[in-house]
Scaffold this motif. Sequence first.
Motif, PDB file in Angstrom:
ATOM      1  N   UNK A  28       0.849  -1.207   0.000  1.00  0.00           N
ATOM      2  CA  UNK A  28       0.000   0.000   0.000  1.00  0.00           C
ATOM      3  C   UNK A  28       0.874   1.242   0.000  1.00  0.00           C
ATOM      4  N   UNK A  29       1.912   1.240   0.829  1.00  0.00           N
ATOM      5  CA  UNK A  29       2.785   2.416   0.931  1.00  0.00           C
ATOM      6  C   UNK A  29       3.593   2.600  -0.364  1.00  0.00           C
ATOM      7  N   UNK A  58      -3.856   3.850   3.146  1.00  0.00           N
ATOM      8  CA  UNK A  58      -2.832   3.129   3.915  1.00  0.00           C
ATOM      9  C   UNK A  58      -3.319   2.884   5.342  1.00  0.00           C
ATOM     10  N   UNK A  59      -3.961   3.902   5.925  1.00  0.00           N
ATOM     11  CA  UNK A  59      -4.482   3.736   7.293  1.00  0.00           C
ATOM     12  C   UNK A  59      -5.523   2.615   7.308  1.00  0.00           C
ATOM     13  N   UNK A  60      -6.368   2.605   6.269  1.00  0.00           N
ATOM     14  CA  UNK A  60      -7.384   1.549   6.180  1.00  0.00           C
ATOM     15  C   UNK A  60      -6.718   0.176   6.032  1.00  0.00           C
ATOM     16  N   UNK A  61      -5.632   0.145   5.227  1.00  0.00           N
ATOM     17  CA  UNK A  61      -4.906  -1.124   5.055  1.00  0.00           C
ATOM     18  C   UNK A  61      -4.282  -1.568   6.371  1.00  0.00           C
ATOM     19  N   UNK A  68      -6.421  -8.617  10.454  1.00  0.00           N
ATOM     20  CA  UNK A  68      -6.108  -9.885   9.791  1.00  0.00           C
ATOM     21  C   UNK A  68      -4.795 -10.481  10.284  1.00  0.00           C
ATOM     22  N   UNK A  69      -4.279  -9.960  11.393  1.00  0.00           N
ATOM     23  CA  UNK A  69      -2.924 -10.368  11.792  1.00  0.00           C
ATOM     24  C   UNK A  69      -2.884 -11.724  12.486  1.00  0.00           C
ATOM     25  N   UNK A  70      -3.829 -12.566  12.164  1.00  0.00           N
ATOM     26  CA  UNK A  70      -3.780 -13.936  12.669  1.00  0.00           C
ATOM     27  C   UNK A  70      -4.426 -14.071  14.028  1.00  0.00           C
TER      28      UNK A  70
ATOM     29  N   UNK B  47      -7.910  -3.725  -0.800  1.00  0.00           N
ATOM     30  CA  UNK B  47      -7.377  -4.611  -1.844  1.00  0.00           C
ATOM     31  C   UNK B  47      -6.112  -5.330  -1.374  1.00  0.00           C
ATOM     32  N   UNK B  48      -5.293  -4.637  -0.574  1.00  0.00           N
ATOM     33  CA  UNK B  48      -4.025  -5.246  -0.136  1.00  0.00           C
ATOM     34  C   UNK B  48      -4.261  -6.391   0.847  1.00  0.00           C
ATOM     35  N   UNK B  49      -5.284  -6.221   1.693  1.00  0.00           N
ATOM     36  CA  UNK B  49      -5.628  -7.301   2.637  1.00  0.00           C
ATOM     37  C   UNK B  49      -6.112  -8.517   1.853  1.00  0.00           C
TER      38      UNK B  49
END
Lengths: 294, 104
Positions: A28-29, A58-61, A68-70, B47-49
């Motif tokens: 994203x960045x 990026x903040x949303x990502x 989603x970090x497991x 999209x990246x997720x």
Amino acid sequence: MTRPGDRVRRLASLICSEPTVRGIVDPAVSDLQFEYARAVRTGRVRAWFIYTRGVLACVEAVAGAWCASGSRTLPRLLAWTAGVATILTALLIWIPYRDLHAQARVIVGEPWRVLMSLVPQAVVAVLPVAMPCAAAIVLRSAPASAQLRRSIFMITIACASTTLLIFAAILPSANQTFRELVVGHPIWRGTNELTLGELWIQHAWFDLSVRGAFVCAPFALTAFVWRVLEWQRNAVGSALAIAAMVAYVAAFVAMPQLWRSFVPRVPIGWSPWVPNALYLAAAFMPRRARIVEH
Amino acid sequence: MRTGKSEVPRLSAKEQLILDLMIASRSAMYGLELVASSRGRLKRGTVYVTLARMENKGFVTSRHEDAPPDGGGLPRRLYSPTALARRLVEAHAQLARLLPEFAR
């Protein structure tokens, strides 16, 4: 030189794992940096637009990566915090409302306004305790890690900031609305209805001190809970931590009276900080060295 | 022992869309390119997720761009579909031809 998205990436590396940063945040960045570099050539306004839109993405990502970090620990912690805060807030609203209702003091047609004006009072009382209570419940089954500790620190900052915001901007007018609804006519504001600036001007140090101690309470309590769970990562540890939260509330309420009785010569403005100091001291107490048997 | 559960990998609507776009472009794509070509159906923030999840599932592979983009910065990540994803998309397309209701 700081490039667009570098700060977001730094934030992400604090709260997300390394593979998550590499897999979700870095793409994203990098896309943002590429798009920004191209937009700069076409004009400043467009570049600024691209920058803002890209940073928001990026903040949303990062938020998505965080979820989603497991580990489900953080979403669970947030859900438990919201749940505990909601239950305690409802309780703190219902008790005074029921008493007012029993005394027939709530003006007919205004019960919802009375209830709503009680919400900020209840939330500032509940928020500093709700997050540590939720942490005591959730963290007992989560493996401790530096990333988890940093994420919890971020949530603690959010809780403290929300408490400060309510104290500064919402509570004074909500308190005044509540009092006027109960009395039925406009009345003078008391110290609980003054803004932080007004308290400062009036040298109301005790009231300022109470608010400051409330704002800082999540840090002391969360550190304490973390320490208790380091010692006992099981149901016993959770129960002890929650009991300690109840004891904190009792100490906070009783402290001014105890202070007047035992140390009347010391300014009472220090009294609200005593529970925080005790819990922080317990949290950072040096560990006893383990005896190694040969 | 058979559990009775389907072992065919499943594709969400978003994953299907991403694979369709990648297969149609016939070259590796980066995140923003996918967002732009989706005409609003993919969001920049998510999209990246989705791509990371698809990579974990084995639907896409990624590699870093050879040369860093102008102005420095991180190298962009390019994504392309795997053989498994191509077969899956083809299977979905065949199923949609056989069962038109399925495609709706």
